[in-house]
Design a protein around this motif. Sequence first.
Motif, mmCIF file in Angstrom:
data_model
loop_
_atom_site.group_PDB
_atom_site.id
_atom_site.type_symbol
_atom_site.label_atom_id
_atom_site.label_comp_id
_atom_site.label_asym_id
_atom_site.label_seq_id
_atom_site.Cartn_x
_atom_site.Cartn_y
_atom_site.Cartn_z
ATOM 1 N N ASP A 1 21.064 -9.679 -15.173
ATOM 2 C CA ASP A 1 20.745 -8.589 -14.152
ATOM 3 C C ASP A 1 21.775 -7.347 -14.596
ATOM 4 N N ALA A 2 20.949 -6.367 -14.929
ATOM 5 C CA ALA A 2 21.597 -5.087 -15.308
ATOM 6 C C ALA A 2 22.483 -4.367 -14.171
ATOM 7 N N HIS A 3 22.486 -4.860 -12.999
ATOM 8 C CA HIS A 3 22.996 -4.414 -12.056
ATOM 9 C C HIS A 3 23.786 -5.466 -11.115
ATOM 10 N N PHE A 4 24.267 -6.573 -11.916
ATOM 11 C CA PHE A 4 24.759 -7.532 -11.218
ATOM 12 C C PHE A 4 26.085 -7.326 -10.465
ATOM 13 N N ALA A 5 26.796 -6.270 -10.710
ATOM 14 C CA ALA A 5 27.970 -5.762 -10.144
ATOM 15 C C ALA A 5 27.590 -5.367 -8.651
ATOM 16 N N LEU A 6 26.430 -4.927 -8.508
ATOM 17 C CA LEU A 6 25.889 -4.736 -7.016
ATOM 18 C C LEU A 6 25.900 -5.845 -6.013
ATOM 19 N N ARG A 7 25.200 -6.800 -6.784
ATOM 20 C CA ARG A 7 25.224 -8.133 -6.163
ATOM 21 C C ARG A 7 26.317 -8.705 -5.693
ATOM 22 N N VAL A 8 27.599 -8.478 -6.733
ATOM 23 C CA VAL A 8 28.663 -9.049 -6.354
ATOM 24 C C VAL A 8 29.283 -8.363 -5.243
ATOM 25 N N ALA A 9 29.235 -7.192 -5.384
ATOM 26 C CA ALA A 9 29.615 -6.256 -4.213
ATOM 27 C C ALA A 9 29.136 -6.609 -2.754
ATOM 28 N N GLU A 10 27.815 -6.715 -2.713
ATOM 29 C CA GLU A 10 27.101 -7.272 -1.297
ATOM 30 C C GLU A 10 27.777 -8.768 -1.048
ATOM 31 N N SER A 11 28.254 -9.425 -1.710
ATOM 32 C CA SER A 11 28.364 -10.580 -1.567
ATOM 33 C C SER A 11 29.906 -10.744 -1.017
ATOM 34 N N ILE A 12 30.563 -10.010 -1.146
ATOM 35 C CA ILE A 12 31.999 -10.174 -0.639
ATOM 36 C C ILE A 12 32.265 -10.265 0.885
ATOM 37 N N PRO A 13 32.719 -11.337 1.258
ATOM 38 C CA PRO A 13 32.874 -11.424 2.742
ATOM 39 C C PRO A 13 33.848 -10.615 3.475
ATOM 40 N N ALA A 14 33.690 -10.488 4.659
ATOM 41 C CA ALA A 14 34.621 -9.696 5.566
ATOM 42 C C ALA A 14 36.008 -10.519 5.559
ATOM 43 N N GLY A 15 36.830 -9.575 5.255
ATOM 44 C CA GLY A 15 38.445 -10.001 5.451
ATOM 45 C C GLY A 15 38.722 -10.350 4.115
ATOM 46 N N ALA A 16 38.086 -10.389 3.058
ATOM 47 C CA ALA A 16 38.452 -10.631 1.522
ATOM 48 C C ALA A 16 39.559 -9.833 1.028
ATOM 49 N N TYR A 17 39.793 -8.575 1.542
ATOM 50 C CA TYR A 17 40.887 -7.961 1.101
ATOM 51 C C TYR A 17 42.011 -7.543 2.122
ATOM 52 N N ARG A 18 41.772 -8.427 2.921
ATOM 53 C CA ARG A 18 42.888 -8.558 4.191
ATOM 54 C C ARG A 18 43.407 -7.499 4.719
ATOM 55 N N VAL A 19 44.733 -7.016 4.663
ATOM 56 C CA VAL A 19 45.617 -5.952 5.264
ATOM 57 C C VAL A 19 44.813 -4.631 4.911
ATOM 58 N N LEU A 20 44.290 -4.728 3.689
ATOM 59 C CA LEU A 20 43.601 -3.339 3.379
ATOM 60 C C LEU A 20 42.341 -2.934 4.305
ATOM 61 N N GLU A 21 41.571 -4.206 4.538
ATOM 62 C CA GLU A 21 40.578 -4.108 5.436
ATOM 63 C C GLU A 21 40.903 -3.494 6.938
ATOM 64 N N TYR A 22 42.117 -4.012 7.264
ATOM 65 C CA TYR A 22 42.496 -3.832 8.619
ATOM 66 C C TYR A 22 43.095 -2.202 8.721
ATOM 67 N N VAL A 23 43.470 -1.667 7.566
ATOM 68 C CA VAL A 23 44.002 -0.259 7.356
ATOM 69 C C VAL A 23 42.868 0.446 7.426
ATOM 70 N N ILE A 24 41.836 0.183 6.811
ATOM 71 C CA ILE A 24 40.622 0.965 6.719
ATOM 72 C C ILE A 24 39.850 1.103 8.194
ATOM 73 N N ALA A 25 39.929 -0.284 8.728
ATOM 74 C CA ALA A 25 39.173 -0.115 10.105
ATOM 75 C C ALA A 25 40.018 0.873 11.085
ATOM 76 N N SER A 26 41.410 0.737 11.030
ATOM 77 C CA SER A 26 42.225 1.715 12.155
ATOM 78 C C SER A 26 42.436 2.965 11.542
ATOM 79 N N ALA A 27 41.951 3.415 10.383
ATOM 80 C CA ALA A 27 41.985 4.696 10.168
ATOM 81 C C ALA A 27 41.308 5.691 10.887
ATOM 82 N N PRO A 28 41.500 6.904 11.156
ATOM 83 C CA PRO A 28 40.897 7.751 12.454
ATOM 84 C C PRO A 28 39.585 8.284 11.889
ATOM 85 N N THR A 29 39.300 8.532 10.468
ATOM 86 C CA THR A 29 38.008 9.152 10.091
ATOM 87 C C THR A 29 37.567 8.466 8.694
ATOM 88 N N VAL A 30 36.508 8.532 8.424
ATOM 89 C CA VAL A 30 35.831 7.876 7.303
ATOM 90 C C VAL A 30 36.627 8.500 5.889
#
Length: 334
Positions: free
Chosen positions: A63-92
Amino acid sequence: MSHSVLSVGCRVVLAACEQLGLNTTEMLCTHGLARAVVEDPDGRLPPEAVRALWDEACRKSGDAHFALRVAESIPAGAYRVLEYVIASAPTVGVAFSKIGEYFAWIDTSVHLPVGPCEDVFSIGIATDAPPERVPLRALEFTFATSLLKVRALTRQTFVPVRVEAACAAPSERARLEQFFGCEWQFQTGHNRMCFAADTWALPSRSADATLLCVLEQHAQQLIATVEREPALVGELRRVLYKTGPNLSVAAAAKQLGVSSRTLQRRLTEAGHVFADIADTVREDLARRMLSERSVAIAEAAYLLGFADQSSFTRAFRRWTGLTPAAFREAPHTV
């Protein structure tokens, strides 16, 4: 000290490989990666081995774009504290900025510069290598993962205005542009995903200033515990990429403004050997040269300092398990 990569990225690659029926135990053994470390949420792995695993996974997936498939498969919470930081940020925009600020926790060998650029705001990718040497699959995975996480965690829907890549264009880009919802431009001299100012200013629907303050303290502690490579080692890699991996210790030391003895001593103190660093750069350049059909195998061997094509073939088989010809013919991303 040397660069390291958080194990989560390796785990999601292996999970995607297992879905395709690939032998991941064999793949781990090939690249000297221990499953116990890969499965440890706090495990850290050598970037060179992780990149080689990615190359094999992309090649075997077909698959020439295998990386996209992997990115889509990452479960919620995989990056732990960093995901909470992203969620708490005021803007995009602040959410993307936090990814860049704390990305060293994920990969110390990569920097994600974030901020205004010309008429847009962008998040980029920078490494010791020149921009055009950053493989397309690395851009796909990093940008896709960042985009998906910020969308999900801020609960906003948006797309980039464009993605700029320094590498050559792939033979097919429709899937890329459909995934990102924007145009991909190639051979631009930059690696960055660009957003309009109004997108950057979108408010997060999960912003929490108090929680963000607490979470950032934790994130800063995580960064502090990650071993960082001495600046001299990164500077040496940049010199070898620019001048070529055949540079002698004396010539490299001269370009770095130190004596040969000082360079050798500081590399030893950091747990590195000059020949090993040069060999890693030579392998990386070999992979990329063979991905360019315009470079003959014999020419690649000459440019990389091998006495003859046979010597190059033996070295390349040691690095990848394939001959240069087999690597060139196999479906893979660099």
